[in-house]
Design an enzyme around this catalytic site. Structure first.
Site: not given
Ligand code: FEO
Length: 396
Positions: A23, A79, A81, A145, A164
Protein backbone atom coordinates in the site's frame (compact mmCIF):
# COMPACT_ATOMS: atom_id res chain seq x y z
CA UNK A 1 5.90 -22.12 -10.91
CA UNK A 2 2.43 -22.71 -12.35
CA UNK A 3 0.49 -25.09 -10.11
CA UNK A 4 -2.64 -27.06 -10.99
CA UNK A 5 -4.50 -26.64 -7.71
CA UNK A 6 -7.35 -28.93 -8.71
CA UNK A 7 -8.54 -30.42 -11.98
CA UNK A 8 -8.42 -27.72 -14.65
CA UNK A 9 -7.72 -24.86 -12.23
CA UNK A 10 -4.24 -23.37 -12.32
CA UNK A 11 -2.48 -20.92 -10.03
CA UNK A 12 -0.74 -18.55 -12.45
CA UNK A 13 0.20 -15.92 -9.91
CA UNK A 14 3.48 -14.54 -8.65
CA UNK A 15 5.42 -14.81 -5.38
CA UNK A 16 6.86 -11.42 -4.36
CA UNK A 17 9.65 -12.48 -2.00
CA UNK A 18 11.15 -9.01 -1.71
CA UNK A 19 8.05 -7.02 -0.74
CA UNK A 20 8.57 -5.36 2.63
CA UNK A 21 6.15 -2.42 2.40
CA UNK A 22 2.72 -2.57 0.81
CA UNK A 23 0.00 0.00 0.00
CA UNK A 24 2.81 2.41 -0.87
CA UNK A 25 4.55 2.37 2.49
CA UNK A 26 1.52 1.95 4.72
CA UNK A 27 1.68 -1.76 5.58
CA UNK A 28 4.74 -3.78 6.56
CA UNK A 29 5.05 -7.20 4.92
CA UNK A 30 7.99 -8.90 6.66
CA UNK A 31 7.38 -12.17 4.85
CA UNK A 32 6.70 -10.75 1.37
CA UNK A 33 3.46 -11.59 -0.39
CA UNK A 34 1.92 -13.34 -3.36
CA UNK A 35 -0.52 -12.11 -5.99
CA UNK A 36 -2.73 -15.06 -6.79
CA UNK A 37 -4.30 -15.31 -10.21
CA UNK A 38 -6.36 -18.37 -11.18
CA UNK A 39 -6.86 -19.78 -14.67
CA UNK A 40 -9.85 -22.10 -15.11
CA UNK A 41 -9.85 -24.36 -18.16
CA UNK A 42 -13.36 -25.66 -18.86
CA UNK A 43 -15.23 -25.42 -22.19
CA UNK A 44 -14.58 -21.74 -21.67
CA UNK A 45 -11.28 -20.41 -20.33
CA UNK A 46 -11.54 -17.98 -17.45
CA UNK A 47 -8.92 -15.87 -15.70
CA UNK A 48 -9.85 -14.84 -12.16
CA UNK A 49 -7.87 -11.77 -11.03
CA UNK A 50 -4.37 -10.84 -12.16
CA UNK A 51 -1.24 -9.56 -10.37
CA UNK A 52 0.41 -6.30 -9.43
CA UNK A 53 1.50 -4.37 -12.55
CA UNK A 54 5.30 -4.84 -12.24
CA UNK A 55 4.75 -8.61 -12.44
CA UNK A 56 2.53 -8.60 -15.53
CA UNK A 57 5.15 -10.24 -17.77
CA UNK A 58 5.51 -13.13 -15.32
CA UNK A 59 1.73 -13.52 -15.29
CA UNK A 60 1.65 -13.71 -19.08
CA UNK A 61 4.46 -16.31 -19.09
CA UNK A 62 2.53 -18.37 -16.58
CA UNK A 63 -0.69 -18.16 -18.58
CA UNK A 64 1.19 -19.21 -21.73
CA UNK A 65 2.42 -22.34 -19.96
CA UNK A 66 -1.22 -23.47 -19.81
CA UNK A 67 -3.04 -21.80 -22.71
CA UNK A 68 -2.60 -19.28 -25.49
CA UNK A 69 -3.75 -16.01 -23.87
CA UNK A 70 -5.85 -15.19 -26.95
CA UNK A 71 -8.01 -18.20 -26.02
CA UNK A 72 -9.16 -16.69 -22.71
CA UNK A 73 -12.92 -16.19 -22.96
CA UNK A 74 -13.75 -14.40 -19.72
CA UNK A 75 -11.80 -12.30 -17.21
CA UNK A 76 -13.13 -11.88 -13.67
CA UNK A 77 -11.92 -8.80 -11.78
CA UNK A 78 -13.04 -9.46 -8.21
CA UNK A 79 -11.41 -6.22 -7.02
CA UNK A 80 -9.81 -3.24 -8.72
CA UNK A 81 -6.97 -2.54 -6.28
CA UNK A 82 -3.86 -2.63 -8.42
CA UNK A 83 -2.20 -5.59 -6.71
CA UNK A 84 -4.92 -7.69 -8.39
CA UNK A 85 -5.88 -5.66 -11.44
CA UNK A 86 -2.38 -4.50 -12.46
CA UNK A 87 -2.05 -7.30 -15.01
CA UNK A 88 -5.38 -6.51 -16.72
CA UNK A 89 -3.96 -4.22 -19.45
CA UNK A 90 -1.42 -6.90 -20.46
CA UNK A 91 -4.10 -9.60 -20.54
CA UNK A 92 -6.72 -7.47 -22.31
CA UNK A 93 -4.29 -6.57 -25.11
CA UNK A 94 -4.71 -10.17 -26.26
CA UNK A 95 -8.48 -10.33 -25.80
CA UNK A 96 -9.83 -6.77 -26.17
CA UNK A 97 -13.40 -7.96 -26.71
CA UNK A 98 -13.59 -10.45 -23.84
CA UNK A 99 -16.02 -9.62 -21.06
CA UNK A 100 -14.53 -8.35 -17.81
CA UNK A 101 -16.85 -9.58 -15.08
CA UNK A 102 -17.14 -7.15 -12.17
CA UNK A 103 -19.42 -6.38 -9.24
CA UNK A 104 -21.93 -3.50 -9.28
CA UNK A 105 -19.20 -1.09 -8.19
CA UNK A 106 -16.42 -2.79 -10.16
CA UNK A 107 -16.86 -1.11 -13.52
CA UNK A 108 -16.46 2.36 -12.07
CA UNK A 109 -13.33 1.47 -10.14
CA UNK A 110 -11.62 -0.71 -12.78
CA UNK A 111 -12.33 1.92 -15.44
CA UNK A 112 -11.21 4.57 -12.97
CA UNK A 113 -7.81 2.91 -12.73
CA UNK A 114 -7.16 1.98 -16.39
CA UNK A 115 -9.41 4.26 -18.49
CA UNK A 116 -9.96 1.52 -21.04
CA UNK A 117 -13.14 0.78 -23.01
CA UNK A 118 -13.29 -2.86 -21.92
CA UNK A 119 -16.61 -4.71 -22.14
CA UNK A 120 -17.67 -4.91 -18.53
CA UNK A 121 -20.28 -7.37 -17.39
CA UNK A 122 -21.72 -6.49 -14.01
CA UNK A 123 -22.95 -9.34 -11.84
CA UNK A 124 -24.90 -9.47 -8.60
CA UNK A 125 -24.86 -11.91 -5.71
CA UNK A 126 -26.14 -15.33 -6.78
CA UNK A 127 -25.70 -14.65 -10.50
CA UNK A 128 -24.16 -17.53 -12.45
CA UNK A 129 -22.17 -17.85 -15.64
CA UNK A 130 -21.95 -21.32 -17.19
CA UNK A 131 -18.47 -22.10 -18.50
CA UNK A 132 -19.04 -25.70 -19.62
CA UNK A 133 -19.17 -28.46 -17.05
CA UNK A 134 -19.17 -25.96 -14.21
CA UNK A 135 -20.58 -22.58 -13.33
CA UNK A 136 -19.10 -19.46 -11.84
CA UNK A 137 -21.26 -18.06 -9.03
CA UNK A 138 -20.67 -14.53 -7.78
CA UNK A 139 -21.10 -13.00 -4.34
CA UNK A 140 -20.71 -9.25 -3.99
CA UNK A 141 -18.78 -8.32 -0.85
CA UNK A 142 -18.85 -4.52 -0.65
CA UNK A 143 -16.37 -3.03 1.84
CA UNK A 144 -14.52 -6.31 2.29
CA UNK A 145 -12.54 -4.30 1.86
CA UNK A 146 -13.41 -1.93 -1.03
CA UNK A 147 -16.86 -1.09 -2.43
CA UNK A 148 -16.17 -3.27 -5.49
CA UNK A 149 -14.91 -6.39 -3.68
CA UNK A 150 -16.45 -9.64 -4.88
CA UNK A 151 -16.07 -13.39 -4.32
CA UNK A 152 -16.17 -15.89 -7.19
CA UNK A 153 -17.15 -19.52 -6.62
CA UNK A 154 -16.51 -22.38 -9.06
CA UNK A 155 -19.01 -25.24 -8.90
CA UNK A 156 -17.82 -28.80 -9.48
CA UNK A 157 -14.38 -28.15 -8.04
CA UNK A 158 -16.07 -26.25 -5.18
CA UNK A 159 -13.51 -23.46 -4.99
CA UNK A 160 -14.25 -20.13 -3.36
CA UNK A 161 -12.03 -17.33 -4.67
CA UNK A 162 -12.72 -14.52 -2.20
CA UNK A 163 -9.95 -12.17 -3.34
CA UNK A 164 -8.45 -10.33 -0.33
CA UNK A 165 -10.63 -12.07 2.28
CA UNK A 166 -8.85 -14.94 4.07
CA UNK A 167 -5.51 -13.84 2.55
CA UNK A 168 -2.09 -13.36 4.07
CA UNK A 169 0.98 -11.40 3.02
CA UNK A 170 3.10 -14.53 3.07
CA UNK A 171 5.62 -15.50 0.39
CA UNK A 172 6.47 -19.20 0.54
CA UNK A 173 7.78 -21.93 -1.74
CA UNK A 174 4.44 -23.68 -1.32
CA UNK A 175 0.91 -22.93 -2.42
CA UNK A 176 -1.22 -24.73 0.19
CA UNK A 177 -1.91 -24.24 3.88
CA UNK A 178 -0.99 -27.84 4.77
CA UNK A 179 2.52 -27.34 3.39
CA UNK A 180 3.60 -24.36 5.53
CA UNK A 181 4.37 -23.60 9.16
CA UNK A 182 0.93 -22.97 10.74
CA UNK A 183 2.30 -20.48 13.26
CA UNK A 184 3.79 -18.31 10.51
CA UNK A 185 0.59 -18.66 8.49
CA UNK A 186 -1.65 -17.51 11.34
CA UNK A 187 0.71 -14.70 12.34
CA UNK A 188 0.27 -13.30 8.84
CA UNK A 189 -3.46 -14.04 8.63
CA UNK A 190 -4.26 -12.20 11.87
CA UNK A 191 -1.97 -9.28 10.97
CA UNK A 192 -3.85 -9.00 7.67
CA UNK A 193 -7.22 -9.08 9.44
CA UNK A 194 -6.20 -6.64 12.18
CA UNK A 195 -4.69 -4.05 9.84
CA UNK A 196 -7.16 -4.24 6.96
CA UNK A 197 -10.47 -5.77 7.99
CA UNK A 198 -11.01 -4.73 11.62
CA UNK A 199 -13.25 -1.72 10.82
CA UNK A 200 -15.45 -3.93 8.66
CA UNK A 201 -15.90 -6.67 11.27
CA UNK A 202 -19.69 -6.45 11.38
CA UNK A 203 -19.79 -6.80 7.59
CA UNK A 204 -17.42 -9.78 7.81
CA UNK A 205 -19.81 -11.58 10.16
CA UNK A 206 -22.82 -10.83 7.94
CA UNK A 207 -21.04 -11.85 4.75
CA UNK A 208 -19.88 -15.15 6.23
CA UNK A 209 -23.46 -15.92 7.30
CA UNK A 210 -24.70 -14.99 3.83
CA UNK A 211 -22.14 -17.22 2.08
CA UNK A 212 -22.79 -20.15 4.44
CA UNK A 213 -26.54 -19.76 3.81
CA UNK A 214 -25.94 -20.32 0.08
CA UNK A 215 -25.01 -23.91 1.05
CA UNK A 216 -22.23 -24.06 -1.49
CA UNK A 217 -19.85 -26.91 -0.69
CA UNK A 218 -16.37 -25.45 -0.18
CA UNK A 219 -13.42 -27.75 -0.73
CA UNK A 220 -10.85 -25.03 -1.37
CA UNK A 221 -10.62 -21.36 -0.42
CA UNK A 222 -8.25 -19.65 -2.81
CA UNK A 223 -7.58 -16.06 -1.72
CA UNK A 224 -5.63 -13.50 -3.71
CA UNK A 225 -2.69 -13.32 -1.28
CA UNK A 226 -0.70 -16.07 0.41
CA UNK A 227 -1.42 -19.76 0.58
CA UNK A 228 -4.57 -21.56 -0.54
CA UNK A 229 -6.71 -23.16 2.18
CA UNK A 230 -6.99 -26.79 1.07
CA UNK A 231 -6.80 -28.72 4.34
CA UNK A 232 -9.87 -27.98 6.47
CA UNK A 233 -10.53 -24.79 4.46
CA UNK A 234 -13.30 -23.60 6.75
CA UNK A 235 -10.78 -23.21 9.59
CA UNK A 236 -9.99 -19.70 8.34
CA UNK A 237 -13.70 -18.87 8.09
CA UNK A 238 -14.12 -19.87 11.74
CA UNK A 239 -11.09 -17.76 12.64
CA UNK A 240 -12.58 -14.78 10.83
CA UNK A 241 -15.82 -15.23 12.79
CA UNK A 242 -13.77 -15.29 15.99
CA UNK A 243 -11.70 -12.23 14.99
CA UNK A 244 -14.72 -10.29 13.76
CA UNK A 245 -16.40 -10.77 17.15
CA UNK A 246 -13.44 -8.80 18.60
CA UNK A 247 -13.42 -10.59 21.94
CA UNK A 248 -9.96 -9.64 23.19
CA UNK A 249 -7.47 -11.64 25.21
CA UNK A 250 -7.19 -10.66 28.87
CA UNK A 251 -3.97 -8.78 28.19
CA UNK A 252 -2.64 -5.26 27.70
CA UNK A 253 -0.35 -3.30 25.41
CA UNK A 254 1.66 -0.32 26.60
CA UNK A 255 2.72 2.07 23.84
CA UNK A 256 5.00 4.99 24.50
CA UNK A 257 7.68 7.24 23.17
CA UNK A 258 10.25 8.89 25.39
CA UNK A 259 12.87 11.63 25.15
CA UNK A 260 15.06 11.09 28.20
CA UNK A 261 13.61 7.78 29.43
CA UNK A 262 11.27 9.27 32.05
CA UNK A 263 8.14 8.15 30.22
CA UNK A 264 9.83 4.81 29.57
CA UNK A 265 10.35 4.31 33.31
CA UNK A 266 6.68 5.08 33.84
CA UNK A 267 5.74 2.51 31.17
CA UNK A 268 7.82 -0.12 32.90
CA UNK A 269 6.26 0.68 36.28
CA UNK A 270 2.78 0.32 34.75
CA UNK A 271 3.89 -3.04 33.40
CA UNK A 272 4.97 -4.03 36.91
CA UNK A 273 1.48 -3.21 38.16
CA UNK A 274 -0.16 -5.29 35.44
CA UNK A 275 2.25 -8.15 36.04
CA UNK A 276 1.64 -8.04 39.80
CA UNK A 277 -2.04 -8.70 39.06
CA UNK A 278 -1.19 -11.57 36.71
CA UNK A 279 -2.11 -9.73 33.51
CA UNK A 280 0.20 -10.32 30.61
CA UNK A 281 1.34 -7.27 28.67
CA UNK A 282 3.60 -6.18 25.82
CA UNK A 283 5.46 -2.90 25.82
CA UNK A 284 6.32 -1.01 22.63
CA UNK A 285 8.64 1.95 22.19
CA UNK A 286 6.89 3.41 19.16
CA UNK A 287 9.96 5.21 17.81
CA UNK A 288 11.52 1.81 17.10
CA UNK A 289 8.50 -0.47 16.69
CA UNK A 290 6.71 -1.61 13.55
CA UNK A 291 3.35 0.15 13.53
CA UNK A 292 1.46 -2.69 11.83
CA UNK A 293 2.82 -5.30 14.23
CA UNK A 294 1.70 -3.09 17.10
CA UNK A 295 -1.77 -2.81 15.52
CA UNK A 296 -1.93 -6.62 15.56
CA UNK A 297 -1.05 -6.67 19.27
CA UNK A 298 -3.64 -3.96 20.00
CA UNK A 299 -6.21 -6.05 18.11
CA UNK A 300 -5.52 -9.03 20.39
CA UNK A 301 -5.38 -7.16 23.72
CA UNK A 302 -8.11 -5.78 25.99
CA UNK A 303 -6.25 -2.72 27.31
CA UNK A 304 -4.35 -0.01 25.45
CA UNK A 305 -2.15 2.14 27.67
CA UNK A 306 -0.41 5.04 25.93
CA UNK A 307 2.32 7.33 27.22
CA UNK A 308 4.07 10.41 25.88
CA UNK A 309 6.08 13.30 27.21
CA UNK A 310 4.58 16.68 26.39
CA UNK A 311 6.33 18.36 23.48
CA UNK A 312 5.20 21.75 22.18
CA UNK A 313 1.93 21.33 24.11
CA UNK A 314 1.26 18.05 22.30
CA UNK A 315 2.43 14.44 22.13
CA UNK A 316 5.60 13.17 20.49
CA UNK A 317 5.03 12.96 16.71
CA UNK A 318 6.02 9.29 16.56
CA UNK A 319 2.79 8.43 18.38
CA UNK A 320 0.49 10.23 15.95
CA UNK A 321 0.26 7.40 13.37
CA UNK A 322 -0.72 4.73 15.88
CA UNK A 323 -3.28 7.06 17.47
CA UNK A 324 -4.77 7.53 14.03
CA UNK A 325 -4.80 3.76 13.46
CA UNK A 326 -6.69 3.33 16.72
CA UNK A 327 -9.25 5.84 15.44
CA UNK A 328 -9.53 4.49 11.91
CA UNK A 329 -9.60 0.79 12.71
CA UNK A 330 -12.56 1.24 15.09
CA UNK A 331 -11.43 -1.34 17.62
CA UNK A 332 -14.22 -2.65 19.82
CA UNK A 333 -14.21 -3.93 23.40
CA UNK A 334 -11.10 -2.07 24.55
CA UNK A 335 -10.24 -0.01 27.61
CA UNK A 336 -7.60 2.70 27.78
CA UNK A 337 -5.34 4.71 30.06
CA UNK A 338 -2.67 7.39 29.59
CA UNK A 339 0.55 8.58 31.21
CA UNK A 340 3.55 10.76 30.54
CA UNK A 341 6.20 13.15 31.79
CA UNK A 342 6.28 16.90 31.31
CA UNK A 343 8.38 19.91 32.17
CA UNK A 344 5.96 22.84 32.11
CA UNK A 345 2.61 22.77 30.26
CA UNK A 346 1.93 18.99 30.36
CA UNK A 347 -0.97 18.45 27.92
CA UNK A 348 0.02 15.02 26.55
CA UNK A 349 -1.99 12.85 28.96
CA UNK A 350 -5.14 14.90 28.41
CA UNK A 351 -4.71 14.72 24.63
CA UNK A 352 -4.31 10.95 24.70
CA UNK A 353 -7.40 10.61 26.88
CA UNK A 354 -9.35 12.80 24.46
CA UNK A 355 -8.28 10.53 21.62
CA UNK A 356 -9.59 7.53 23.57
CA UNK A 357 -12.91 9.35 24.00
CA UNK A 358 -13.08 10.06 20.27
CA UNK A 359 -12.47 6.36 19.64
CA UNK A 360 -15.19 5.37 22.17
CA UNK A 361 -12.59 3.57 24.27
CA UNK A 362 -13.40 4.09 27.96
CA UNK A 363 -10.56 5.44 30.08
CA UNK A 364 -10.54 3.21 33.16
CA UNK A 365 -7.82 4.81 35.29
CA UNK A 366 -6.89 8.38 36.01
CA UNK A 367 -3.92 9.35 33.88
CA UNK A 368 -0.56 9.73 35.59
CA UNK A 369 1.61 12.77 34.88
CA UNK A 370 5.14 13.10 36.26
CA UNK A 371 7.08 16.39 36.23
CA UNK A 372 10.62 16.01 34.90
CA UNK A 373 11.96 12.57 35.76
CA UNK A 374 9.42 10.44 37.70
CA UNK A 375 10.10 10.16 41.43
CA UNK A 376 9.35 7.05 43.47
CA UNK A 377 5.85 8.34 44.26
CA UNK A 378 5.05 8.85 40.58
CA UNK A 379 6.31 5.39 39.73
CA UNK A 380 4.12 4.00 42.50
CA UNK A 381 1.16 5.82 40.89
CA UNK A 382 2.07 4.18 37.61
CA UNK A 383 2.14 0.73 39.20
CA UNK A 384 -1.28 1.51 40.70
CA UNK A 385 -2.55 2.55 37.25
CA UNK A 386 -1.32 -0.84 36.01
CA UNK A 387 -3.19 -2.61 38.81
CA UNK A 388 -6.42 -0.69 38.08
CA UNK A 389 -6.21 -1.48 34.38
CA UNK A 390 -5.49 -5.11 35.27
CA UNK A 391 -8.72 -5.15 37.27
CA UNK A 392 -10.67 -3.86 34.26
CA UNK A 393 -9.01 -6.45 32.03
CA UNK A 394 -9.78 -9.34 34.38
CA UNK A 395 -13.38 -8.29 34.99
CA UNK A 396 -14.15 -7.96 31.28
FE1 FEO B 1 -7.34 -4.82 -1.74
FE2 FEO B 1 -4.92 -7.18 -2.14
O1 FEO B 1 -5.88 -5.61 -2.52
Amino acid sequence: MVTEITKGVYWVGVVDWGLRLFHGHELSTHRGSTYNSYLIVDDKIVLVDTVWGPFRDRLMENIREVVDPTKIDIVVANHSETDHSGGLPAVMRHIPNAPVVVSSHGEESVEGHYHQPWKFRKVKTGEKINIGKNDLVFVEAPMLHWPDSMFTYLTGENILMPNDAFGQHYATAFRFNDEVNPEELYEEAIKYYANILTPFSNLVLKKIEEVLALNLPVQIIAPSHGVIWRKDPLQIVKKYQEWAAQVPEKSAVILFDTMWHGTQRMAEAIGDGLGAEGVSYKLFHMAVSDRNDVVTEIFKAKAIIIGSPTLNQGILPTLAPILDDIRGLKFQNKVGAAFGTYGWSGEAVKLIEEQFQRCKIPVVAQGVRAKWQPKTAALAECAQLGRIVAGAVKSA
